[in-house]
Design a protein around this motif. Sequence first.
Motif, mmCIF file in Angstrom:
data_model
loop_
_atom_site.group_PDB
_atom_site.id
_atom_site.type_symbol
_atom_site.label_atom_id
_atom_site.label_comp_id
_atom_site.label_asym_id
_atom_site.label_seq_id
_atom_site.Cartn_x
_atom_site.Cartn_y
_atom_site.Cartn_z
ATOM 1 N N THR A 1 -2.803 0.502 10.518
ATOM 2 C CA THR A 1 -1.988 -0.499 9.839
ATOM 3 C C THR A 1 -2.510 -0.686 8.431
ATOM 4 N N ILE A 2 -1.604 -0.703 7.473
ATOM 5 C CA ILE A 2 -1.966 -1.047 6.100
ATOM 6 C C ILE A 2 -1.011 -2.155 5.668
ATOM 7 N N SER A 3 -1.579 -3.265 5.194
ATOM 8 C CA SER A 3 -0.752 -4.407 4.815
ATOM 9 C C SER A 3 -0.955 -4.726 3.339
ATOM 10 N N PHE A 4 0.076 -5.308 2.740
ATOM 11 C CA PHE A 4 0.059 -5.570 1.308
ATOM 12 C C PHE A 4 1.097 -6.628 0.961
ATOM 13 N N HIS A 5 0.999 -7.123 -0.266
ATOM 14 C CA HIS A 5 1.997 -8.057 -0.795
ATOM 15 C C HIS A 5 2.219 -7.714 -2.261
ATOM 16 N N LEU A 6 3.296 -8.228 -2.814
ATOM 17 C CA LEU A 6 3.575 -7.986 -4.220
ATOM 18 C C LEU A 6 2.514 -8.663 -5.075
ATOM 19 N N THR A 7 2.174 -8.048 -6.190
ATOM 20 C CA THR A 7 1.208 -8.622 -7.109
ATOM 21 C C THR A 7 1.767 -9.949 -7.644
ATOM 22 N N GLY A 8 0.937 -10.964 -7.624
ATOM 23 C CA GLY A 8 1.348 -12.258 -8.153
ATOM 24 C C GLY A 8 1.970 -13.181 -7.123
ATOM 25 N N GLN A 9 2.210 -12.706 -5.939
ATOM 26 C CA GLN A 9 2.726 -13.568 -4.867
ATOM 27 C C GLN A 9 2.183 -13.069 -3.550
ATOM 28 N N GLY B 1 -5.008 -5.576 3.602
ATOM 29 C CA GLY B 1 -5.655 -5.245 4.858
ATOM 30 C C GLY B 1 -5.409 -3.802 5.249
ATOM 31 N N ARG B 2 -6.340 -3.292 6.006
ATOM 32 C CA ARG B 2 -6.239 -1.914 6.480
ATOM 33 C C ARG B 2 -7.064 -1.828 7.745
ATOM 34 N N SER B 3 -6.472 -1.271 8.799
ATOM 35 C CA SER B 3 -7.247 -1.109 10.030
ATOM 36 C C SER B 3 -6.783 0.137 10.767
ATOM 37 N N GLU B 4 -7.720 0.709 11.492
ATOM 38 C CA GLU B 4 -7.390 1.817 12.382
ATOM 39 C C GLU B 4 -8.096 1.546 13.689
ATOM 40 N N ILE B 5 -7.319 1.477 14.750
ATOM 41 C CA ILE B 5 -7.847 1.147 16.063
ATOM 42 C C ILE B 5 -7.634 2.341 16.992
#
Length: 175
Positions: free
Chosen positions: A46-54, A31-35
Amino acid sequence: MFDPTAYENFKIILEGSVYDYDMAGDILVSGRSEIIDLAVLSRAFTISFHLTGQDRIRAAILLRSSLKELADEILEENTLQPSAFVDIEFMWESDEPHSADRLAALNDCLWKVWGHDRQITLEETRKMVDGEKGRYYYKMAVSFRRRITEEQSEDLYSLATYCIKALDGLLAIVP
């Protein structure tokens, strides 16, 4: 000529460092947003992420700046350095509540990665629909408790690295 603000410079650094890890296959940006809030003239990226594979635990880097930070930067008579605020969040869900020992271990994990001079907060929310058992939602936040200035902009490159390290540690604790 237009000069970018500190907020814009910081956003480019954060975005670039996170997408470098995404391109390398270490993480997936989710996810990525700019308000821009015109009522109070503030900005939040905001930039959101998770580890690859989980995708059990997600991380988010939040950058925010208010009218005060922008005015401090633009007004030439002001002696304050251009700045913005950065926070980190980790979010996950669980079918069961975490024990007090697990919550303490989660705090310890983030303190090991970020240091004890950071403020670590944990929110636990239970959502029930129509009396069903429900799920537990967790959010841990890391606050630096200060403005980030352009002198510290080089440190922003390492935030994604520390987030990945924290994700690894949290995954070892969260079932």
